[in-house]
Write a protein that holds these residues in place. Structure first.
Motif, PDB file in Angstrom:
ATOM      1  N   GLU A  20      45.512  51.051  31.010  1.00  0.00           N
ATOM      2  CA  GLU A  20      44.757  49.805  30.856  1.00  0.00           C
ATOM      3  C   GLU A  20      45.125  49.094  29.559  1.00  0.00           C
ATOM      4  O   GLU A  20      45.261  47.863  29.528  1.00  0.00           O
ATOM      5  CB  GLU A  20      43.254  50.069  30.902  1.00  0.00           C
ATOM      6  CG  GLU A  20      42.444  48.784  30.812  1.00  0.00           C
ATOM      7  CD  GLU A  20      40.968  48.954  31.084  1.00  0.00           C
ATOM      8  OE1 GLU A  20      40.232  47.958  30.921  1.00  0.00           O
ATOM      9  OE2 GLU A  20      40.531  50.062  31.461  1.00  0.00           O
ATOM     10  N   ALA A  21      45.310  49.848  28.480  1.00  0.00           N
ATOM     11  CA  ALA A  21      45.693  49.233  27.204  1.00  0.00           C
ATOM     12  C   ALA A  21      47.079  48.603  27.295  1.00  0.00           C
ATOM     13  O   ALA A  21      47.316  47.516  26.755  1.00  0.00           O
ATOM     14  CB  ALA A  21      45.651  50.274  26.092  1.00  0.00           C
ATOM     15  N   LEU A  22      48.002  49.257  27.978  1.00  0.00           N
ATOM     16  CA  LEU A  22      49.341  48.689  28.165  1.00  0.00           C
ATOM     17  C   LEU A  22      49.277  47.411  28.996  1.00  0.00           C
ATOM     18  O   LEU A  22      50.011  46.452  28.752  1.00  0.00           O
ATOM     19  CB  LEU A  22      50.253  49.710  28.836  1.00  0.00           C
ATOM     20  CG  LEU A  22      50.704  50.888  27.963  1.00  0.00           C
ATOM     21  CD1 LEU A  22      51.312  51.987  28.819  1.00  0.00           C
ATOM     22  CD2 LEU A  22      51.699  50.423  26.902  1.00  0.00           C
ATOM     23  N   ILE A  23      48.402  47.388  29.979  1.00  0.00           N
ATOM     24  CA  ILE A  23      48.218  46.185  30.794  1.00  0.00           C
ATOM     25  C   ILE A  23      47.622  45.057  29.960  1.00  0.00           C
ATOM     26  O   ILE A  23      48.051  43.901  30.047  1.00  0.00           O
ATOM     27  CB  ILE A  23      47.315  46.502  32.007  1.00  0.00           C
ATOM     28  CG1 ILE A  23      48.096  47.326  33.036  1.00  0.00           C
ATOM     29  CG2 ILE A  23      46.764  45.228  32.640  1.00  0.00           C
ATOM     30  CD1 ILE A  23      47.247  47.869  34.164  1.00  0.00           C
ATOM     31  N   ILE A  33      41.230  51.453  37.193  1.00  0.00           N
ATOM     32  CA  ILE A  33      41.887  51.097  38.457  1.00  0.00           C
ATOM     33  C   ILE A  33      41.716  49.608  38.747  1.00  0.00           C
ATOM     34  O   ILE A  33      42.632  48.950  39.254  1.00  0.00           O
ATOM     35  CB  ILE A  33      41.330  51.968  39.603  1.00  0.00           C
ATOM     36  CG1 ILE A  33      41.694  53.435  39.350  1.00  0.00           C
ATOM     37  CG2 ILE A  33      41.878  51.519  40.952  1.00  0.00           C
ATOM     38  CD1 ILE A  33      40.876  54.421  40.143  1.00  0.00           C
ATOM     39  N   ARG A  34      40.565  49.071  38.389  1.00  0.00           N
ATOM     40  CA  ARG A  34      40.364  47.627  38.556  1.00  0.00           C
ATOM     41  C   ARG A  34      41.353  46.849  37.684  1.00  0.00           C
ATOM     42  O   ARG A  34      41.901  45.819  38.116  1.00  0.00           O
ATOM     43  CB  ARG A  34      38.926  47.262  38.175  1.00  0.00           C
ATOM     44  CG  ARG A  34      38.616  45.772  38.175  1.00  0.00           C
ATOM     45  CD  ARG A  34      38.853  45.130  39.522  1.00  0.00           C
ATOM     46  NE  ARG A  34      38.396  43.741  39.529  1.00  0.00           N
ATOM     47  CZ  ARG A  34      38.659  42.877  40.493  1.00  0.00           C
ATOM     48  NH1 ARG A  34      39.380  43.258  41.548  1.00  0.00           N
ATOM     49  NH2 ARG A  34      38.199  41.643  40.424  1.00  0.00           N
ATOM     50  N   ALA A  35      41.613  47.334  36.482  1.00  0.00           N
ATOM     51  CA  ALA A  35      42.595  46.674  35.612  1.00  0.00           C
ATOM     52  C   ALA A  35      43.981  46.706  36.249  1.00  0.00           C
ATOM     53  O   ALA A  35      44.731  45.717  36.195  1.00  0.00           O
ATOM     54  CB  ALA A  35      42.620  47.349  34.243  1.00  0.00           C
ATOM     55  N   ILE A  36      44.330  47.833  36.859  1.00  0.00           N
ATOM     56  CA  ILE A  36      45.622  47.935  37.557  1.00  0.00           C
ATOM     57  C   ILE A  36      45.669  46.955  38.721  1.00  0.00           C
ATOM     58  O   ILE A  36      46.669  46.251  38.937  1.00  0.00           O
ATOM     59  CB  ILE A  36      45.845  49.375  38.059  1.00  0.00           C
ATOM     60  CG1 ILE A  36      45.964  50.343  36.876  1.00  0.00           C
ATOM     61  CG2 ILE A  36      47.092  49.457  38.934  1.00  0.00           C
ATOM     62  CD1 ILE A  36      45.947  51.812  37.277  1.00  0.00           C
ATOM     63  N   GLN A  37      44.586  46.873  39.463  1.00  0.00           N
ATOM     64  CA  GLN A  37      44.526  45.964  40.614  1.00  0.00           C
ATOM     65  C   GLN A  37      44.736  44.512  40.183  1.00  0.00           C
ATOM     66  O   GLN A  37      45.494  43.761  40.815  1.00  0.00           O
ATOM     67  CB  GLN A  37      43.178  46.119  41.320  1.00  0.00           C
ATOM     68  CG  GLN A  37      43.060  45.324  42.609  1.00  0.00           C
ATOM     69  CD  GLN A  37      41.684  45.481  43.235  1.00  0.00           C
ATOM     70  OE1 GLN A  37      40.661  45.227  42.589  1.00  0.00           O
ATOM     71  NE2 GLN A  37      41.647  45.915  44.495  1.00  0.00           N
ATOM     72  N   LEU A  38      44.083  44.109  39.113  1.00  0.00           N
ATOM     73  CA  LEU A  38      44.240  42.736  38.624  1.00  0.00           C
ATOM     74  C   LEU A  38      45.659  42.490  38.131  1.00  0.00           C
ATOM     75  O   LEU A  38      46.213  41.398  38.318  1.00  0.00           O
ATOM     76  CB  LEU A  38      43.230  42.465  37.502  1.00  0.00           C
ATOM     77  CG  LEU A  38      41.756  42.411  37.923  1.00  0.00           C
ATOM     78  CD1 LEU A  38      40.863  42.272  36.698  1.00  0.00           C
ATOM     79  CD2 LEU A  38      41.510  41.263  38.901  1.00  0.00           C
ATOM     80  N   TYR A  39      46.243  43.482  37.497  1.00  0.00           N
ATOM     81  CA  TYR A  39      47.629  43.371  37.025  1.00  0.00           C
ATOM     82  C   TYR A  39      48.567  43.139  38.205  1.00  0.00           C
ATOM     83  O   TYR A  39      49.437  42.257  38.171  1.00  0.00           O
ATOM     84  CB  TYR A  39      48.000  44.651  36.281  1.00  0.00           C
ATOM     85  CG  TYR A  39      49.426  44.713  35.777  1.00  0.00           C
ATOM     86  CD1 TYR A  39      49.803  44.039  34.621  1.00  0.00           C
ATOM     87  CD2 TYR A  39      50.389  45.470  36.443  1.00  0.00           C
ATOM     88  CE1 TYR A  39      51.108  44.112  34.145  1.00  0.00           C
ATOM     89  CE2 TYR A  39      51.688  45.548  35.976  1.00  0.00           C
ATOM     90  CZ  TYR A  39      52.044  44.866  34.825  1.00  0.00           C
ATOM     91  OH  TYR A  39      53.336  44.937  34.357  1.00  0.00           O
ATOM     92  N   LEU A  40      48.379  43.909  39.259  1.00  0.00           N
ATOM     93  CA  LEU A  40      49.258  43.816  40.425  1.00  0.00           C
ATOM     94  C   LEU A  40      49.083  42.504  41.183  1.00  0.00           C
ATOM     95  O   LEU A  40      50.019  42.019  41.823  1.00  0.00           O
ATOM     96  CB  LEU A  40      48.982  44.988  41.371  1.00  0.00           C
ATOM     97  CG  LEU A  40      49.310  46.384  40.831  1.00  0.00           C
ATOM     98  CD1 LEU A  40      48.726  47.454  41.737  1.00  0.00           C
ATOM     99  CD2 LEU A  40      50.821  46.561  40.688  1.00  0.00           C
TER     100      LEU A  40
END
Length: 539
Positions: free
Chosen positions: A282-285, A323-330
């Motif tokens: 999440e921090a990398l995102i 996981i929500r942060a990953i979803q928004l990134y994608l």
């Protein structure tokens, strides 16, 4: 070593310049202060230890105080070094004079000069010059440095002393650096010194890193970026990135050096690793002040392994938010996925990852978990549940209202309540605000008060109320009137912004005419006058 002579060579005017008590004779020194606040077997310092003896002097004219080590951290990360040769030259001249003639007056003049400087901006240039001084009296320089590091009550002189001591490979000073370095204000200087004097500098730095949690940890972890020590790398991956400033400063170093991808490859249901992996991803995102996901070659592969393992794990609300942060990134359509595909983020990969995120986030168990978190008395658990509730679009008004009843002086609770407040609840909120806030005390007259500290708790609460009143034109007249007369400019700005949304210009003018002539801030006064004249404010 040669002791500093209190009288030798001093003239009468020199003696008059000296204070009755010399600053290195005041007790406790910063070093003594820190020693008194270390508990064996416990990391860092006890709470009172973080308040340094020079705190009042350093922060005397500041509206907002810098956190420990923050000013030096910002200067080293976001600005260049000193651009003043004159300041460096003066420092060198005073220092050499002090070593040549070690009198109290010479030491005092150097001391006063150092106190007024930000040493982090000068020290590299000063040390470079010292290393090229063939006639430098090293015994006297060492004595001076040790005195500044251990006997003084001003942080800049302590930093100066540490930096100079670091020039000398005296292993016995390692303990001194480990003590002073426990305070984030001094960690950077102690880290550099330990690198020079410790037999095993990586172990020394790692030991100190486990005793600091703010800017100090950032400085040390950056110096461990090339370590090949497996124990240190594992610590970086599981713990080292955590700090009280911003995880994003260290996420890339700890994911890369710590070996996030191979660790995930080699693990099976390592709950501790999954927790740290989620935080790092999440921090990398998020990105920000350092390298981020776009710099991390293993990013796509690491995220895929993380999601594969998290699907089989006992998940937490923290996991949900990662996981929500990953979803928004994608799902970010504005990103340059052609460039990112070179690092593994192909369309097929993104589709697999989005499907995995969707499966996890749509599990029916989350609603129950979120409601349990919203009922928690633990602030962190509640905050995480509140974030998840927003994703799931669950109503949270009742929870926020109950929490505000418990602590009506907590500005954060007003903030969260007002975020979910809609027209049907507004009257209830405004009535409660008028009952709980001492509006007469808040409306003590416009000024330039900083608005921080216990005396301004209610002003902070009013801030968030006024901020959200922009969504409700014509409402909250009593609160806006108090805000316009507050000594805190944020209150007055928020009140003016709320009035700018009013359609009833006569009521707006009535309120503004009461205060426009006494408003001390020129720009805000102009905005008030614009509204009185019926002109719109710039966005």
């Amino acid at each position: 070593m040669v002791a500093f002579d209190q009288n030798s060579g001093e003239k009468d005017d020199d003696a008059r310049e000296l204070p009755e008590t010399l600053p290195w004779d005041v007790r406790p020194s910063i070093y003594d202060h820190l020693c008194l606040h270390i508990v064996s077997g416990q990391p860092g310092l006890v709470e009172a230890g973080y308040q340094l003896p020079d705190e009042e002097r350093v922060n005397e004219d500041l509206e907002l105080r810098w956190a420990a080590g923050a000013l030096d951290g910002v200067m080293t990360h976001h600005t260049g070094g000193s651009d003043s040769d004159e300041r460096v030259e003066k420092t060198i001249w005073l220092l050499l004079t002090c070593c040549e003639e070690p009198t109290a007056i010479n030491k005092y003049r150097l001391y006063q000069h150092i106190v007024e400087e930000h040493i982090v901006a000068l020290i590299d240039a000063v040390i470079t010059r010292l290393l090229n001084e063939p006639q430098l009296k090293h015994d006297r320089l060492y004595e001076l440095a040790y005195s500044f590091a251990t006997e003084t009550t001003d942080r800049e002189t302590v930093k100066f002393g540490i930096a100079l001591l670091g020039l000398y490979q005296v292993e016995e000073n390692s303990e001194l650096f480990h003590i002073l370095g426990r305070h984030d204000e001094f960690t950077l200087f102690c880290a550099v010194a330990l690198t020079n004097v410790a037999d095993d500098s990586e172990q020394a730095l790692w030991g100190l890193a486990q005793n600091v949690f703010g800017w100090g940890r950032i400085h040390i972890v950056e110096r461990l970026a090339e370590t090949e020590n497996e124990e240190i790398r594992d610590w970086l991956l599981r713990e080292g990135f955590r700090n009280s400033v911003l995880t994003e400063y260290l996420a890339y170093i700890c994911a890369h050096t710590g070996g996030l991808l191979p660790a995930l490859h080699n693990s099976t249901q390592d709950r501790e690793l999954l927790t740290s992996a989620g935080e790092l991803i999440e921090a990398l995102i998020n990105g920000g002040p350092a390298e981020d996901m776009d710099d991390y070659d293993d990013g796509a592969a690491a995220v895929e392994l993380y999601l594969q393992q998290i699907e089989e794990a006992h998940v937490t609300l923290d996991d949900f938010l990662h996981i929500r942060a990953i979803q928004l990134y994608l799902s970010n359509q504005e990103a340059d996925w052609d460039v990112r595909s070179e690092r593994g983020w192909s369309r097929e990969c993104r589709q697999r990852l989005e499907a995995a995120c969707k499966r996890i986030l749509e599990r029916p168990e989350w609603e129950t978990r979120v409601r349990q978190g919203l009922e928690s008395e633990d602030d962190y658990e509640f905050f995480q549940a509140n974030q998840a509730a927003r994703v799931l679009k669950l109503p949270t008004w009742d929870y926020h209202w109950d929490r505000l009843q418990e602590q009506p002086d907590d500005a954060g609770r007003w903030f969260h309540l007002l975020l979910v407040c809609e027209e049907p609840q507004l009257t209830q909120v405004l009535d409660f605000a008028e009952q709980q806030l001492d509006l007469d005390r808040i409306a003590s007259g416009p000024g330039d008060a900083p608005g921080v500290g216990d005396d301004f708790k209610q002003h902070g609460c009013l801030d968030y109320i006024l901020q959200e009143l922009r969504r409700f034109p014509g409402q909250g007249k009593t609160l806006i009137e108090a805000g316009l007369k507050s000594p805190v400019i944020r209150n007055r700005k928020m009140a003016v912004a709320a009035l700018a949304t009013w359609g009833d210009t006569s009521q707006r003018c009535e309120l503004l005419k009461q205060v426009v002539e006494i408003e001390p801030d020129g720009h805000l006064q102009q905005q008030m006058q614009k509204l009185i004249d019926g002109q719109p404010l710039e966005e």
